[in-house]
Every structure is written in C-alpha cells, then in structure tokens.
Design an enzyme around this catalytic site. Structure first.
Site, PDB file in Angstrom:
ATOM      1  N   ASP A  71       0.866  -1.166   0.000  1.00  0.00           N
ATOM      2  CA  ASP A  71       0.000   0.000   0.000  1.00  0.00           C
ATOM      3  C   ASP A  71       0.915   1.232   0.000  1.00  0.00           C
ATOM      4  O   ASP A  71       2.099   1.129   0.320  1.00  0.00           O
ATOM      5  CB  ASP A  71      -0.877  -0.042   1.258  1.00  0.00           C
ATOM      6  CG  ASP A  71      -1.605   1.251   1.508  1.00  0.00           C
ATOM      7  OD1 ASP A  71      -2.349   1.706   0.618  1.00  0.00           O
ATOM      8  OD2 ASP A  71      -1.408   1.835   2.596  1.00  0.00           O
ATOM      9  N   ASP A  89      -0.184   5.143   0.865  1.00  0.00           N
ATOM     10  CA  ASP A  89      -0.449   6.112   1.938  1.00  0.00           C
ATOM     11  C   ASP A  89      -0.515   5.408   3.286  1.00  0.00           C
ATOM     12  O   ASP A  89      -1.293   4.467   3.469  1.00  0.00           O
ATOM     13  CB  ASP A  89      -1.772   6.828   1.687  1.00  0.00           C
ATOM     14  CG  ASP A  89      -1.747   7.692   0.446  1.00  0.00           C
ATOM     15  OD1 ASP A  89      -2.152   8.851   0.539  1.00  0.00           O
ATOM     16  OD2 ASP A  89      -1.319   7.201  -0.615  1.00  0.00           O
ATOM     17  N   ASP A 125      -1.509  -0.688   5.971  1.00  0.00           N
ATOM     18  CA  ASP A 125      -1.686  -0.097   7.305  1.00  0.00           C
ATOM     19  C   ASP A 125      -3.131  -0.020   7.768  1.00  0.00           C
ATOM     20  O   ASP A 125      -3.391   0.559   8.827  1.00  0.00           O
ATOM     21  CB  ASP A 125      -1.102   1.321   7.317  1.00  0.00           C
ATOM     22  CG  ASP A 125      -1.980   2.312   6.553  1.00  0.00           C
ATOM     23  OD1 ASP A 125      -2.267   2.064   5.360  1.00  0.00           O
ATOM     24  OD2 ASP A 125      -2.397   3.322   7.149  1.00  0.00           O
TER      25      ASP A 125
END
Length: 233
Positions: free
Chosen positions: A23, A25, A184
């Site tokens: 991922d 961001d 995250d």
C-alpha cells in the site's frame, strides 16, 4: 481467538516470497498533511468548515471520493459533492509533493528487499497519476507499470477489490502464490484477503496497533526493518 491463531499459522507456512505488494499512503509514504491541507482548501473554497488532521486520518483509505464523502456535510447527498471531488482532485494534484515523504526506515527496507531479489509493487486508491508520480520520485526500484493507482475508468476496481493487486503482479511477472501484501489499514487487510495474499500490517501509519489487532491483523510490525525478519523473507 482460534481464527486469529490459524491466520498466524497460515502466514508462517508461506513459502519464500518473490514479490511484495505495498500500500502507499500510511505504509510507504506519510501523505496525511498534504491530504489534510487539500481537503481543507477544498472545503474552504465551497464555504464549509475545516477538519483536524486526526479527523482526516479516519477519512482516508478508500480513495478521494470516499474521503470527500466523509469530509463534506451530508456526504454524497450534498449538492456540492461532485464539485468538491473535482476540486479536491485538482488541489491535491498540486499539493501531493509539498509535505509528503517516506516513513523512517522504508527506503532502507526497500533496498534490502531488492538485494534479496524480491520484486516490489505499489497499489493505492490514490489517483493513478499521483501514484506514478510519487513512486517515480521516491521508489526507483518499483517499475512504473507496477505502481497502480485508482483507475476505474480502465476497468481496474479500487481496493479492496483485488484488481490492482493482480495488475501489479502481472507487471512484475509474478504469481500471487509467491507474494505478500503490506498495508496499514482494514482496507488493506480486506484487499489482501480478496487477492488471496497473506497480509503484514504496519502500525506506523493511519491506523493504530490496537485498531489493527482488533480487526484480527497478524502479524503487525512497528518498524519497517521488522519485516525482514518475518518468515518468507
């Protein structure tokens, strides 16, 4: 509890990885300030109140459309929604390099993965143009065609659909059976699950360790270098 234990055991049973799908961001890049500034500039241009950075933190993960939906009073029912989204896209395109940068240890992690012969890709719900721009600026080890952003107009559904993951792996020439996902958020956990990949969750991003644990995440790492010691690497 039993399901979490099984998930951990399944993770340990994985073979040596040939590819890592990241991922962007909250995982590789801290983009929160630029997203917050862009969101609040958009809202101010339409006469709406600003949000705090902690509020915006909870809005991100599903793309700019969902972010504006959560930030704008009334969400998608607000008559200004379409204008706000278009404005946000324009403003963020100009802001995306202002305060954004890699988290501490990320570049060193990627160097170590490259040395081990492990290929890397990026999948994000951020607009595809910004994903490729940021990847080219910060992550030279990732091929441009393996940095995949939101591009539903081309038939690539946004996460948590598996489309971007499969597109990225195809660009790397690797199969999902030898890949692992790193993210995250709960969106990333769902993306990994829908793609048939094991998931490593990171606690330095937009969701807390406690939140991730509550969602059943396993393993959870607190620093990028911890990934290198996990089974499969």
């Amino acid at each position: 509890m039993e399901d979490k234990y099984k998930a951990k055991e399944n993770y340990k049973a994985e073979k040596k990885y040939k590819a890592v799908v990241f991922d962007l961001d909250g995982t590789l890049l801290d983009t929160l300030e630029d997203l917050t500034d862009s969101c609040n500039q958009t809202l101010a241009s339409l006469g709406y109140p600003a949000h705090t950075i902690d509020e915006v933190r909870q809005f991100v993960g599903n793309g700019l459309g969902v972010m504006i939906e959560k930030a704008l009073p009334g969400g998608r029912t607000n008559p200004d929604y379409d204008k706000a989204l278009a404005t946000m896209r324009e403003i963020y395109a100009g802001n995306c390099l202002n305060k954004t940068g890699p988290y501490t240890g990320v570049l060193e992690l990627m160097d170590a993965l490259k040395e081990r012969g492990i290929k890397m890709a990026i999948v994000s719900n951020k607009p595809d143009a910004q994903v490729k721009e940021l990847a080219d600026l910060y992550f030279k080890a990732i091929p441009k065609e393996a940095a995949i952003g939101e591009n539903e107009a081309a038939g690539v559904r946004r996460k948590p659909a598996p489309d971007s993951v499969y597109t990225a792996l195809a660009a790397l020439g690797e199969d999902k059976s030898a890949a692992v996902y790193v993210g995250d958020s709960e969106v990333d956990m769902a993306t990994a699950r829908n793609s048939g990949l094991p998931c490593i969750s990171v606690a330095w991003g937009f969701r807390s360790r406690d939140f991730l644990a509550g969602q059943g995440a396993s393993p959870i790492v607190d620093k990028p270098e911890e990934i290198l010691s996990l089974p499969g690497f």
